[in-house]
Design a protein around this motif. Structure first.
Motif, PDB file in Angstrom:
ATOM      1  N   LEU A 188       0.793  -1.199  -0.045  1.00 22.19           N
ATOM      2  CA  LEU A 188      -0.085   0.110   0.096  1.00 22.19           C
ATOM      3  C   LEU A 188       0.792   1.256   0.299  1.00 22.19           C
ATOM      4  N   ILE A 189       2.004   1.008   0.866  1.00 20.66           N
ATOM      5  CA  ILE A 189       2.689   2.211   0.917  1.00 20.66           C
ATOM      6  C   ILE A 189       3.661   2.367  -0.440  1.00 20.66           C
ATOM      7  N   THR A 190       4.148   1.541  -0.917  1.00 22.77           N
ATOM      8  CA  THR A 190       4.899   1.305  -2.141  1.00 22.77           C
ATOM      9  C   THR A 190       4.028   2.031  -3.500  1.00 22.77           C
ATOM     10  N   GLU A 191       2.874   1.612  -3.510  1.00 20.59           N
ATOM     11  CA  GLU A 191       1.989   2.085  -4.450  1.00 20.59           C
ATOM     12  C   GLU A 191       1.389   3.456  -4.493  1.00 20.59           C
ATOM     13  N   LEU A 192       1.255   3.922  -3.253  1.00 17.30           N
ATOM     14  CA  LEU A 192       1.113   5.437  -2.825  1.00 17.30           C
ATOM     15  C   LEU A 192       2.341   6.043  -3.224  1.00 17.30           C
ATOM     16  N   ALA A 193       3.505   5.627  -3.031  1.00 12.98           N
ATOM     17  CA  ALA A 193       4.753   6.427  -3.332  1.00 12.98           C
ATOM     18  C   ALA A 193       4.891   6.393  -4.697  1.00 12.98           C
ATOM     19  N   GLU A 194       4.539   5.725  -5.576  1.00 14.69           N
ATOM     20  CA  GLU A 194       4.730   5.537  -7.071  1.00 14.69           C
ATOM     21  C   GLU A 194       3.715   6.350  -7.616  1.00 14.69           C
ATOM     22  N   ALA A 195       2.533   6.447  -7.003  1.00 19.36           N
ATOM     23  CA  ALA A 195       1.636   7.196  -7.620  1.00 19.36           C
ATOM     24  C   ALA A 195       1.902   8.814  -7.320  1.00 19.36           C
ATOM     25  N   ILE A 196       2.527   9.195  -6.235  1.00 15.44           N
ATOM     26  CA  ILE A 196       2.702  10.558  -5.961  1.00 15.44           C
ATOM     27  C   ILE A 196       4.342  10.762  -6.464  1.00 15.44           C
ATOM     28  N   GLY A 197       5.086   9.961  -6.980  1.00 19.82           N
ATOM     29  CA  GLY A 197       6.380  10.186  -7.427  1.00 19.82           C
ATOM     30  C   GLY A 197       7.318  10.312  -6.236  1.00 19.82           C
ATOM     31  N   GLY A 198       7.156   9.744  -5.058  1.00 16.75           N
ATOM     32  CA  GLY A 198       7.802   9.857  -3.776  1.00 16.75           C
ATOM     33  C   GLY A 198       8.913   8.462  -3.674  1.00 16.75           C
ATOM     34  N   SER A 199       9.580   8.632  -2.577  1.00 16.50           N
ATOM     35  CA  SER A 199      10.521   7.390  -2.160  1.00 16.50           C
ATOM     36  C   SER A 199       9.762   6.923  -0.944  1.00 16.50           C
ATOM     37  N   VAL A 200      10.146   5.421  -0.718  1.00 16.36           N
ATOM     38  CA  VAL A 200       9.569   4.882   0.479  1.00 16.36           C
ATOM     39  C   VAL A 200      10.188   5.041   1.672  1.00 16.36           C
ATOM     40  N   GLY A 201       9.957   5.389   2.809  1.00 13.58           N
ATOM     41  CA  GLY A 201      10.510   5.192   4.088  1.00 13.58           C
ATOM     42  C   GLY A 201       9.798   4.376   5.312  1.00 13.58           C
ATOM     43  N   ALA A 202      10.449   4.126   6.368  1.00 13.09           N
ATOM     44  CA  ALA A 202       9.651   3.269   7.295  1.00 13.09           C
ATOM     45  C   ALA A 202       9.864   3.618   8.633  1.00 13.09           C
ATOM     46  N   SER A 203       9.120   3.231   9.548  1.00 12.68           N
ATOM     47  CA  SER A 203       9.460   3.196  11.146  1.00 12.68           C
ATOM     48  C   SER A 203      10.533   1.955  11.591  1.00 12.68           C
TER      49      SER A 203
END
Ligand SMILES: Cc1cc2nc3c(=O)[nH]c(=O)nc-3n(C[C@H](O)[C@H](O)[C@H](O)COP(=O)(O)OP(=O)(O)OC[C@H]3O[C@@H](n4cnc5c(N)ncnc54)[C@H](O)[C@@H]3O)c2cc1C
Length: 325
Positions: free
Chosen positions: A222-237
């Motif tokens: 869900l995070i990677t898909e949103l990151a891709e849609a918005i053109g961002g990078s993925v991070g995590a806690s």
């Protein structure tokens, strides 16, 4: 004079250099001082030309084969010569791996004070006051510098947004020939880059970050898909990394990376202090969490109090639709 030490890699200025320019411009305004950027390296002409376009007064460029790779010994020697010649009021470096390496040694060798990790500066009367964060960024500490200049300060990454730099200067480029000693006690044997395709989070403009609220590894898509849609990078806690849903380099926080993007979206992240210290200087923070009392909302500019499993797919869909026009 405000002297800033430009940081660069592979003949490109690093983002911290832009932030140092903003720090220098604020000091220059308050104390009515000119600004000089010092560029140490080899193959530095294009970077000197880039610095020239910012509103600063001078670029002091030292090109030397010994400076092809960073070494504290060579840097300190070159900077000492420049400081002796220029007699600056303040010397600025980044609070980065490199700046933290040479700046304290340089200040100590000149027996001058260094205020590390500054986030603000101000003038009180004639005094220079520098603010730094302490106790995991829970408190701000204001420090007045004493004694004769030069004063040394390192800038916390993200504290002085580079896009606030005033442009339109026409700085004079001075090529300085210095006798720079070869590094002692350490030699660069090899440089191994992080795997390609993984963006350096410290310079990512948009980060979508996921936490334990995602419940299991499979849901992290869900995070990677949103990151891709918005053109961002993925991070995590950290729990995400501890559970091995993602490798360690994605972790943001006190024992991970410090980031300062334009947009940080925290999803299913409670906002523990150890996470906040790594991201709270982000320009715009959006939090999605079902608990309205979660501490992340204290630093968030926008918040959605709801179930992430409902909100995130809907948000991704809207962004994808927008992208497809
Ligand atoms: C020495 C030390 C160093 C540390 N370094 C770091 C560090 O670098 N980085 C870091 O992140 N942490 C670090 N930690 C850990 C830190 O203290 C926290 O435990 C951690 O940040 C919590 O991660 P989290 O927010 O993902 O998980 P949690 O605290 O468990 O929060 C999960 C959140 O998800 C929300 N949630 C659950 N389900 C949903 C749903 N369906 N929809 C919406 N929201 C939901 C919950 O309300 C909760 O707020 C460190 C700790 C120590 C002691």
């Amino acid at each position: 004079m405000i002297l800033l030490v430009a940081e660069h890699k592979d003949s490109k200025l690093k983002p911290i250099t832009g932030e140092l320019i903003v720090f220098a411009q604020r000091l220059a305004r308050d104390f009515n001082q000119p600004i000089a950027a010092v560029l140490l390296g080899s193959n530095i002409d294009s970077m000197a030309a880039e610095l020239k376009s910012r509103k600063i007064d001078r670029v002091i460029a030292v090109s030397h084969e010994v400076l092809v790779d960073y070494s504290p010994h060579s840097y300190i020697s070159a900077l000492k010569s420049i400081i002796e010649r220029e007699k600056p009021f303040v010397v600025l470096a980044g609070h980065t791996t490199q700046g933290m390496d040479f700046a304290p040694r340089l200040a100590a060798s000149l027996r001058r004070p260094l205020i590390a990790g500054c986030v603000e500066c101000e003038k009180q009367g004639e005094r220079l006051i520098l603010t730094r964060q302490i106790f995991n960024a829970k408190m701000n500490m204001k420090t007045a510098v004493r004694g004769e200049p030069p004063y040394f300060a390192t800038a916390s990454p993200g504290a002085f947004p580079a896009d606030e730099a005033e442009m339109g200067g026409n700085a004079q480029i001075e090529k300085l020939a210095l006798d720079v000693p070869a590094p002692v006690r350490r030699k660069v044997i090899e440089r191994s880059e992080a795997q390609k395709g993984k963006m350096d989070l410290s310079s990512a403009p948009i980060i979508v970050s996921g936490g334990r609220g995602l419940k299991q590894k499979e849901n992290f898509s869900l995070i990677t898909e949103l990151a891709e849609a918005i053109g961002g990078s993925v991070g995590a806690s950290r729990p995400v990394v501890d559970a091995e849903w993602l490798p360690r380099e994605y972790q943001i926080g006190s024992s991970g990376q410090t980031v300062s993007p334009k947009l940080y979206i925290a999803i299913g992240i409670s906002g523990a202090i150890q996470h906040l210290v790594g991201m709270q200087t982000s320009r715009c923070i959006v939090a999605i969490n079902k608990d309205a009392e979660a501490p992340i909302f204290k630093v968030a500019h926008y918040g959605i109090v709801d179930d992430l499993f409902k909100v995130v797919p809907a948000l991704t869909k809207i962004l994808e639709d927008l992208r497809q026009g």
